[in-house]
Design an enzyme around this catalytic site. Structure first.
Site, PDB file in Angstrom:
ATOM      1  N   TYR A   1     -12.528   7.755 -35.729  1.00 46.96           N
ATOM      2  CA  TYR A   1     -12.030   8.218 -34.426  1.00 46.96           C
ATOM      3  C   TYR A   1     -12.677   9.566 -34.080  1.00 46.96           C
ATOM      4  O   TYR A   1     -13.165   9.767 -32.963  1.00 46.96           O
ATOM      5  CB  TYR A   1     -10.508   8.327 -34.511  1.00 46.96           C
ATOM      6  CG  TYR A   1      -9.806   8.960 -33.343  1.00 46.96           C
ATOM      7  CD1 TYR A   1      -9.484   8.219 -32.209  1.00 46.96           C
ATOM      8  CD2 TYR A   1      -9.402  10.304 -33.381  1.00 46.96           C
ATOM      9  CE1 TYR A   1      -8.797   8.793 -31.143  1.00 46.96           C
ATOM     10  CE2 TYR A   1      -8.719  10.885 -32.333  1.00 46.96           C
ATOM     11  CZ  TYR A   1      -8.422  10.133 -31.213  1.00 46.96           C
ATOM     12  OH  TYR A   1      -7.746  10.711 -30.170  1.00 46.96           O
TER      13      TYR A   1
ATOM     14  N   LYS B   1     -15.172  10.464 -31.015  1.00 42.65           N
ATOM     15  CA  LYS B   1     -14.874  11.508 -30.016  1.00 42.65           C
ATOM     16  C   LYS B   1     -16.001  12.539 -29.949  1.00 42.65           C
ATOM     17  O   LYS B   1     -16.329  13.043 -28.871  1.00 42.65           O
ATOM     18  CB  LYS B   1     -13.536  12.181 -30.339  1.00 42.65           C
ATOM     19  CG  LYS B   1     -12.318  11.268 -30.180  1.00 42.65           C
ATOM     20  CD  LYS B   1     -12.076  10.869 -28.726  1.00 42.65           C
ATOM     21  CE  LYS B   1     -10.740  10.153 -28.559  1.00 42.65           C
ATOM     22  NZ  LYS B   1     -10.500   9.751 -27.158  1.00 42.65           N
TER      23      LYS B   1
HETATM   24  N1  LIG Z   1      -1.746  11.529 -28.295  1.00 44.97           N
HETATM   25  C1  LIG Z   1      -2.500  12.435 -28.889  1.00 44.97           C
HETATM   26  O1  LIG Z   1      -2.044  13.179 -29.782  1.00 44.97           O
HETATM   27  C2  LIG Z   1      -3.943  12.569 -28.481  1.00 44.97           C
HETATM   28  C3  LIG Z   1      -4.669  13.683 -28.960  1.00 44.97           C
HETATM   29  C4  LIG Z   1      -5.996  13.832 -28.598  1.00 44.97           C
HETATM   30  C5  LIG Z   1      -6.610  12.907 -27.771  1.00 44.97           C
HETATM   31  N2  LIG Z   1      -5.887  11.838 -27.324  1.00 44.97           N
HETATM   32  C6  LIG Z   1      -6.595  10.883 -26.480  1.00 44.97           C
HETATM   33  O2  LIG Z   1      -5.884  10.671 -25.264  1.00 44.97           O
HETATM   34  C7  LIG Z   1      -6.154   9.343 -24.798  1.00 44.97           C
HETATM   35  C8  LIG Z   1      -4.863   8.610 -24.521  1.00 44.97           C
HETATM   36  O3  LIG Z   1      -4.112   8.556 -25.719  1.00 44.97           O
HETATM   37  P1  LIG Z   1      -2.551   8.260 -25.741  1.00 44.97           P
HETATM   38  O4  LIG Z   1      -1.965   9.175 -26.725  1.00 44.97           O
HETATM   39  O5  LIG Z   1      -2.025   8.194 -24.370  1.00 44.97           O
HETATM   40  O6  LIG Z   1      -2.576   6.811 -26.425  1.00 44.97           O
HETATM   41  P2  LIG Z   1      -1.777   5.483 -26.045  1.00 44.97           P
HETATM   42  O7  LIG Z   1      -1.921   4.596 -27.236  1.00 44.97           O
HETATM   43  O8  LIG Z   1      -0.430   5.794 -25.509  1.00 44.97           O
HETATM   44  O9  LIG Z   1      -2.669   4.898 -24.849  1.00 44.97           O
HETATM   45  C9  LIG Z   1      -3.924   4.320 -25.070  1.00 44.97           C
HETATM   46  C10 LIG Z   1      -4.070   3.133 -24.151  1.00 44.97           C
HETATM   47  O10 LIG Z   1      -5.366   2.559 -24.339  1.00 44.97           O
HETATM   48  C11 LIG Z   1      -5.224   1.174 -24.218  1.00 44.97           C
HETATM   49  N3  LIG Z   1      -6.339   0.488 -24.858  1.00 44.97           N
HETATM   50  C12 LIG Z   1      -6.549   0.260 -26.190  1.00 44.97           C
HETATM   51  N4  LIG Z   1      -7.639  -0.492 -26.350  1.00 44.97           N
HETATM   52  C13 LIG Z   1      -8.147  -0.734 -25.115  1.00 44.97           C
HETATM   53  C14 LIG Z   1      -9.259  -1.464 -24.635  1.00 44.97           C
HETATM   54  N5  LIG Z   1     -10.077  -2.132 -25.474  1.00 44.97           N
HETATM   55  N6  LIG Z   1      -9.483  -1.489 -23.296  1.00 44.97           N
HETATM   56  C15 LIG Z   1      -8.643  -0.861 -22.445  1.00 44.97           C
HETATM   57  N7  LIG Z   1      -7.551  -0.176 -22.834  1.00 44.97           N
HETATM   58  C16 LIG Z   1      -7.320  -0.117 -24.165  1.00 44.97           C
HETATM   59  C17 LIG Z   1      -3.899   0.850 -24.892  1.00 44.97           C
HETATM   60  O11 LIG Z   1      -3.391  -0.423 -24.480  1.00 44.97           O
HETATM   61  C18 LIG Z   1      -3.041   2.022 -24.439  1.00 44.97           C
HETATM   62  O12 LIG Z   1      -2.310   1.711 -23.261  1.00 44.97           O
HETATM   63  C19 LIG Z   1      -7.019   8.679 -25.866  1.00 44.97           C
HETATM   64  O13 LIG Z   1      -8.370   8.808 -25.514  1.00 44.97           O
HETATM   65  C20 LIG Z   1      -6.718   9.502 -27.096  1.00 44.97           C
HETATM   66  O14 LIG Z   1      -7.748   9.450 -28.045  1.00 44.97           O
HETATM   67  C21 LIG Z   1      -4.590  11.642 -27.659  1.00 44.97           C
END
Ligand SMILES: NC(=O)c1ccc[n+]([C@@H]2O[C@H](COP(=O)([O-])OP(=O)(O)OC[C@H]3O[C@@H](n4cnc5c(N)ncnc54)[C@H](O)[C@@H]3O)[C@@H](O)[C@H]2O)c1
Length: 267
Positions: free
Chosen positions: A155, A159
């Protein structure tokens, strides 16, 4: 009272991937609050619908960023109906690997394929229309894991790749009026944490002391930063990564105290 040019301008059209999840849903809400017409896409169409139903005028679309066919058919249908997108937010991600040596290939390659492959597929499908229109903004949702090691090797590597892809595309598409930037969130309480919290209900609480601002982030912290980079107030910002992390990447006070380079209270 006469209306200014902004009152009559058509709403910007913004597409968010993975917008059925926590941060993506917040991005859709905040972009809509800023006047954009939002297209809520996700591989999970029910999740996308639930988000879109709560946003006036929002459209829910099934879009799997792992599938070239899914990306091309969704973008083709949307652009033939509405013209080129004004804003693309590459937000979809999965985060499956924990322990480096024992992570099987299907698990680590899924992280790379969704995070980095997905953004590449989306940008290949969307950027030509933006280039032709002479305007557009892409915001990639990266992570602090793309800058430093905080676990989840594949991951984090994906990123880091996304942050460098951002720079490359910014340089190539800037001449056409298209900006490409990224944000790097720190820990945000979203459904992505559900599995870990089920095993350890205090996992997020334990993250708090590592954050200089004494809290983890909210989905709106990230969404506001994305909206800024997507909007005209950022009109000369291109190719940057904006950490949205309460100062995590700025350094470690715990380490400074531990090695005697800082005192516990002040200093
Ligand atoms: N939550 C955290 O702590 C955090 C920290 C840093 C970065 N992020 C980043 O923020 C973004 C959103 O994360 P989140 O926490 O809301 O996660 P989340 O799991 O709530 O949402 C991710 C979404 O992506 C969708 N998804 C997965 N595979 C997919 C595909 N092949 N095509 C289309 N959609 C797909 C899932 O169905 C889900 O709805 C991501 O890029 C994540 O890496 C999150």
């Amino acid at each position: 009272m006469s209306s200014g040019p902004h009152d009559t301008a058509p709403p910007r059209r913004a597409l968010i991937t993975g917008a059925g999840g926590g941060i993506g849903a917040a991005i859709a809400r905040v972009l809509h609050a800023g006047g954009a017409a939002v297209i809520v896409t996700d591989v999970d169409l029910d999740a996308a619908r639930a988000v879109a139903d709560a946003i006036e005028g929002a459209e829910a679309v099934h879009l799997d960023v792992r599938s070239e066919r899914s990306v091309r058919s969704a973008i083709g249908a949307l652009t033939s109906r509405h013209g080129p997108l004004d804003v693309l937010v590459n937000n979809a991600a999965v985060c499956g690997n924990i322990e480096f040596e024992s992570t099987p290939e299907p698990v680590w390659s899924l992280d790379l394929d969704v995070v980095l492959g997905g953004a590449i597929r989306m940008c290949q499908a969307v950027l030509p229309g933006m280039r032709e229109a002479g305007r557009g903004a892409v915001v990639n949702v990266a992570s602090v894991n793309g800058h430093r090691y905080f676990g989840n090797d594949a991951y984090g590597a994906a990123k880091a790749g996304l942050i460098n892809l951002t720079r490359g595309l910014a340089v190539q598409y800037g001449p056409y009026g298209v900006r490409v930037n990224s944000v790097s969130p720190g820990t945000i309480a979203t459904p992505v944490w559900d599995e870990r919290l089920a095993a350890d209900p205090h996992a997020l609480d334990r993250a708090v002391p590592w954050y200089p601002m004494g809290r983890v982030g909210t989905v709106d912290d990230v969404a506001e930063a994305v909206a800024f980079l997507a909007g005209d107030r950022a009109s000369w910002i291109n190719g940057i990564d904006l950490p949205v992390d309460g100062g995590l990447l700025a350094g470690s006070r715990a380490m400074a105290v531990d090695i005697g380079a800082a005192v516990v209270d002040g200093g």
